[in-house]
Scaffold this active site. Sequence first.
Site, PDB file in Angstrom:
ATOM      1  N   ASP A   1      -7.668  -2.494  14.241  1.00  0.00           N
ATOM      2  CA  ASP A   1      -9.072  -2.711  13.852  1.00  0.00           C
ATOM      3  C   ASP A   1      -9.217  -3.890  12.892  1.00  0.00           C
ATOM      4  O   ASP A   1     -10.256  -4.089  12.294  1.00  0.00           O
ATOM      5  CB  ASP A   1      -9.667  -1.432  13.222  1.00  0.00           C
ATOM      6  CG  ASP A   1      -8.970  -1.042  11.922  1.00  0.00           C
ATOM      7  OD1 ASP A   1      -8.000  -1.728  11.513  1.00  0.00           O
ATOM      8  OD2 ASP A   1      -9.401  -0.048  11.294  1.00  0.00           O
TER       9      ASP A   1
ATOM     10  N   HIS B   1      -7.429  -4.443  10.104  1.00  0.00           N
ATOM     11  CA  HIS B   1      -7.147  -4.237   8.682  1.00  0.00           C
ATOM     12  C   HIS B   1      -5.849  -4.908   8.269  1.00  0.00           C
ATOM     13  O   HIS B   1      -4.923  -5.049   9.067  1.00  0.00           O
ATOM     14  CB  HIS B   1      -7.162  -2.742   8.306  1.00  0.00           C
ATOM     15  CG  HIS B   1      -6.000  -1.934   8.770  1.00  0.00           C
ATOM     16  ND1 HIS B   1      -6.079  -1.003   9.781  1.00  0.00           N
ATOM     17  CD2 HIS B   1      -4.717  -1.886   8.355  1.00  0.00           C
ATOM     18  CE1 HIS B   1      -4.905  -0.441   9.960  1.00  0.00           C
ATOM     19  NE2 HIS B   1      -4.047  -0.959   9.110  1.00  0.00           N
TER      20      HIS B   1
ATOM     21  N   ASP C   1       0.815  -1.212   0.000  1.00  0.00           N
ATOM     22  CA  ASP C   1       0.000   0.000   0.000  1.00  0.00           C
ATOM     23  C   ASP C   1       0.852   1.266   0.000  1.00  0.00           C
ATOM     24  O   ASP C   1       2.073   1.213   0.124  1.00  0.00           O
ATOM     25  CB  ASP C   1      -0.961  -0.018   1.203  1.00  0.00           C
ATOM     26  CG  ASP C   1      -0.273  -0.453   2.499  1.00  0.00           C
ATOM     27  OD1 ASP C   1       0.969  -0.467   2.550  1.00  0.00           O
ATOM     28  OD2 ASP C   1      -0.984  -0.772   3.455  1.00  0.00           O
TER      29      ASP C   1
ATOM     30  N   GLU D   1      -9.652  -1.402   5.174  1.00  0.00           N
ATOM     31  CA  GLU D   1     -10.343  -1.096   6.419  1.00  0.00           C
ATOM     32  C   GLU D   1     -11.608  -1.954   6.534  1.00  0.00           C
ATOM     33  O   GLU D   1     -12.057  -2.550   5.547  1.00  0.00           O
ATOM     34  CB  GLU D   1     -10.715   0.392   6.435  1.00  0.00           C
ATOM     35  CG  GLU D   1      -9.505   1.334   6.402  1.00  0.00           C
ATOM     36  CD  GLU D   1      -8.756   1.416   7.735  1.00  0.00           C
ATOM     37  OE1 GLU D   1      -8.846   0.469   8.547  1.00  0.00           O
ATOM     38  OE2 GLU D   1      -8.076   2.435   7.952  1.00  0.00           O
TER      39      GLU D   1
HETATM   40  C1  GLP Z   1      -0.445   0.205   8.577  1.00  0.00           C
HETATM   41  C2  GLP Z   1      -0.084  -0.584   7.326  1.00  0.00           C
HETATM   42  C3  GLP Z   1      -0.363  -2.053   7.488  1.00  0.00           C
HETATM   43  C4  GLP Z   1       0.203  -2.531   8.813  1.00  0.00           C
HETATM   44  C5  GLP Z   1      -0.473  -1.823   9.950  1.00  0.00           C
HETATM   45  C6  GLP Z   1       0.075  -2.239  11.306  1.00  0.00           C
HETATM   46  O1  GLP Z   1      -1.735   0.672   8.571  1.00  0.00           O
HETATM   47  N1  GLP Z   1      -0.745  -0.105   6.171  1.00  0.00           N
HETATM   48  O2  GLP Z   1       0.207  -2.768   6.396  1.00  0.00           O
HETATM   49  O3  GLP Z   1       0.026  -3.920   8.931  1.00  0.00           O
HETATM   50  O4  GLP Z   1      -0.271  -0.423   9.806  1.00  0.00           O
HETATM   51  O5  GLP Z   1       1.211  -1.487  11.618  1.00  0.00           O
HETATM   52  P1  GLP Z   1       2.298  -1.881  12.673  1.00  0.00           P
HETATM   53  O6  GLP Z   1       2.997  -3.066  12.105  1.00  0.00           O
HETATM   54  O7  GLP Z   1       3.222  -0.708  12.770  1.00  0.00           O
HETATM   55  O8  GLP Z   1       1.579  -2.182  13.925  1.00  0.00           O
END
Ligand code: GLP
Length: 259
Positions: free
Chosen positions: A135, A137, A66, A142
């Site tokens: 949440d 995702h 993304d 989302e």
């Molecule tokens: C972001 C990314 C996701 C990731 C998520 C969790 O929103 N787009 O790909 O899995 O955050 O982040 P973290 O690994 O820092 O907890």
Amino acid sequence: MAEVVIVPTAQEAGGLVADAIAGLIARRPDAVLGLATGSTPLPVYDALRVRLAGADLSRVRGFALDEYVGLDPSHPESYRSVISREVVGPLGLDPALVRVPDGALEGIEHAGEDYEAEIEAVGGIDLQILGIGTDGHIGFNEPGSSFASTTRVKTLTEQTRRDNARFFASIDDVPMHCITQGLGTILRARHLVLLAFGEGKADAVAAAVEGPVSASLPGSAIQLHPHVTVVVDEAAARGLAHADYYRYTYANKPAWQGL
Ligand code: GLP
């Protein structure tokens, strides 16, 4: 069901997943990796630096999950910057073979379709690394995202913007929109590896692995995939009803299976 591996530390998880990726690259020098950003995959990238030292990575490809929409690609927190700083540079991948969805406003209407075509042109993703948001995702899909969705523009929830505000000066600087591989895109990868660490992820992990399959919890889409490995630490495993069975299964796993 997903294979769930519960390990004591994030570092150990990183080592396990890095071993699987190094094995894949040894078998397939032109492997296609699905790359995630966020803090969760960092132990994997750290371990890969060691595992892949000296390996020929000149044909390895990567596709990021993304990107933010409208953020200058040279901004340190654009996912293009993050992927080049944390993955491409340290591992020594060919930057031309590592793609990130194009979040530029100009041409954004067809950026998703273009990205899907690029993934398809190389024969799809072999191994997709995934984190999970609080949440539920995955990527930036989302709650409510269609299980058939492909790469497209989405609006971030306030929760996700708050979670990601730590990377920006303030929440107001976190972009409102993103472009993300869809759940359908992710489900087409041949092997999904979802990592999660810490108490804060426990509810999302339990819901994704053991809860009802529902678009309201995008991570639950992994239950529809035939080859999923979930690697979590003890804190993130706290909500799993069948944790003992996962430990028992892993302890008795035939060595030939690999991850
Ligand atoms: C972001 C990314 C996701 C990731 C998520 C969790 O929103 N787009 O790909 O899995 O955050 O982040 P973290 O690994 O820092 O907890």
